[in-house]
Design an enzyme around this catalytic site. Structure first.
Site, PDB file in Angstrom:
ATOM      1  CE  LYS A 170      -0.217   3.401   4.708  1.00 20.56           C
ATOM      2  NZ  LYS A 170      -0.354   3.573   6.134  1.00 20.56           N
ATOM      3  CG  HIS A 210      -6.038   2.242   4.901  1.00 19.49           C
ATOM      4  ND1 HIS A 210      -5.646   3.216   5.793  1.00 19.49           N
ATOM      5  CD2 HIS A 210      -5.021   1.345   4.837  1.00 19.49           C
ATOM      6  CE1 HIS A 210      -4.420   2.916   6.230  1.00 19.49           C
ATOM      7  NE2 HIS A 210      -4.031   1.784   5.671  1.00 19.49           N
ATOM      8  CD  GLU A 248      -3.234   5.814   6.448  1.00 21.64           C
ATOM      9  OE1 GLU A 248      -3.133   5.864   5.207  1.00 21.64           O
ATOM     10  OE2 GLU A 248      -2.377   5.251   7.177  1.00 21.64           O
ATOM     11  CB  SER A 274       4.681  -1.546  12.029  1.00 24.09           C
ATOM     12  OG  SER A 274       4.300  -0.193  12.186  1.00 24.09           O
ATOM     13  CD  GLU A 308      -3.836  -2.214   7.150  1.00 27.29           C
ATOM     14  OE1 GLU A 308      -2.766  -2.533   6.641  1.00 27.29           O
ATOM     15  OE2 GLU A 308      -4.388  -1.125   6.940  1.00 27.29           O
ATOM     16  CG  ASN A 363      -1.704   1.238   1.412  1.00 25.05           C
ATOM     17  OD1 ASN A 363      -1.773   2.057   0.492  1.00 25.05           O
ATOM     18  ND2 ASN A 363      -2.309   1.420   2.579  1.00 25.05           N
ATOM     19  N   GLY A 366       2.084   2.489  10.647  1.00 24.53           N
ATOM     20  CA  GLY A 366       3.075   3.550  10.477  1.00 24.53           C
ATOM     21  C   GLY A 366       3.751   3.967  11.772  1.00 24.53           C
TER      22      GLY A 366
HETATM   23  P1  PGA Z   1       2.480   0.418   7.572  1.00 27.35           P
HETATM   24  O1  PGA Z   1       1.055   0.635   6.884  1.00 27.35           O
HETATM   25  O2  PGA Z   1       3.008  -0.893   7.063  1.00 27.35           O
HETATM   26  O3  PGA Z   1       3.304   1.599   7.122  1.00 27.35           O
HETATM   27  O4  PGA Z   1       2.251   0.394   9.046  1.00 27.35           O
HETATM   28  C1  PGA Z   1       0.164  -0.428   6.673  1.00 27.35           C
HETATM   29  C2  PGA Z   1      -1.119   0.103   6.085  1.00 27.35           C
HETATM   30  O5  PGA Z   1      -1.581   1.167   6.516  1.00 27.35           O
HETATM   31  O6  PGA Z   1      -1.716  -0.522   5.174  1.00 27.35           O
END
Ligand code: PGA
Length: 259
Positions: free
Chosen positions: A14, A97, A99, A213, A168, A12, A174
């Site tokens: 982003k 997601h 976000e 992460s 998640e 992803n 992140g």
């Molecule tokens: P990350 O993000 O691996 O940077 O924690 C995962 C995601 O939000 O899909």
């Protein structure tokens, strides 16, 4: 020995990338991928779909989008329809997601309508669920993820066997704080039971990814859990060597004898 489900490692990106950086990244991935046993996808920003479609052509890398509209067409400024994504060879679309839930106020119902629209166009929705730190500390993890998944199950009936789920935990995204393999496995097991309850034996093939992460160092342990069928990778998917190492860990987990 029971059959291993084919794992899926999805990046992803982003809101990251440039034409030059994408080219370097995808070329390095294509060069480093040696007919992987697992499925691999990259979910890229919409303006780069066409670029990545050509770069990944004839490779093992499938193309994914990061969102999809719940509507078919019309006055929805800024959105991309499933039909448009399909024209660019998109195979997966992330929906719900955290976000998007957090910054764009997406409700469980909106997420479920997006999943339905993707399915209607032959695109596999990667349905994200996960609790915030506050919800985990209040002991609400199970309730939250079950509610988020229930909405999608409710609206998608027997098509549910076509989805991918991504657990998640919001506090792990992140932040460098990964759920322990045991914490993740416990939630995956719960989601698996919920899917089984809804779809019976058809649920057995549904892949449940872990995200938050996941990186080259912790992937193998997470992917060794019985109900973790792959990863949704943010930060580490932007670095070719790290992403390739996660893919190698998934391949390895598929060939390991099952406990
Ligand atoms: P990350 O993000 O691996 O940077 O924690 C995962 C995601 O939000 O899909």
């Amino acid at each position: 020995m029971t059959m291993h489900k084919k794992k899926l490692v999805a990046g992803n990106w982003k809101m990251n990338g440039t034409l030059a950086a994408n080219e370097a990244l995808v070329k390095a991935l294509v060069g480093g991928l040696d007919s992987p046993a697992c499925d691999v996808a990259v979910c890229v920003p919409a303006p780069y779909l066409s670029q990545v479609q050509s770069l990944a052509k004839d490779s093992a890398i499938a193309l994914g989008a990061q969102d999809v509209s719940a509507h078919a067409s019309g006055a929805f400024t800024g959105e991309q329809s499933a039909g448009m994504l399909q024209e660019f060879g998109v195979r997966y679309a992330i929906v719900g997601h955290s976000e998007r839930r957090q910054y764009h106020g997406e409700s469980d119902e909106a997420v479920s309508a997006k999943a339905a629209m993707a399915l209607r166009h032959g695109i596999t929705p990667i349905v994200c669920v996960g609790e915030t730190l506050q919800q985990r500390e209040a002991g609400q993890t199970d309730e939250v993820v079950k509610r988020q998944l229930a909405a999608v199950i409710h609206d998608n009936g027997h098509c549910i066997s076509e989805i991918v789920v991504a657990y998640e935990p919001v506090w792990a995204i992140g932040t460098g704080k990964t759920a322990t393999p045991e914490q993740a496995q416990a939630v995956h097991h719960l989601l698996r039971a919920q899917l089984h309850h809804a779809a019976g034996d058809h649920a057995a093939g549904i892949r449940i990814l872990y995200g938050g992460s996941m990186n080259a160092a912790n992937a193998a342990q997470l992917l060794a859990q019985p109900d973790i069928d792959g990863g949704l990778i943010g930060g580490a998917s932007l670095k070719a060597p790290d992403f390739l190492q996660i893919i190698a860990a998934a391949n390895q987990a598929m060939s390991a004898p099952r406990a």
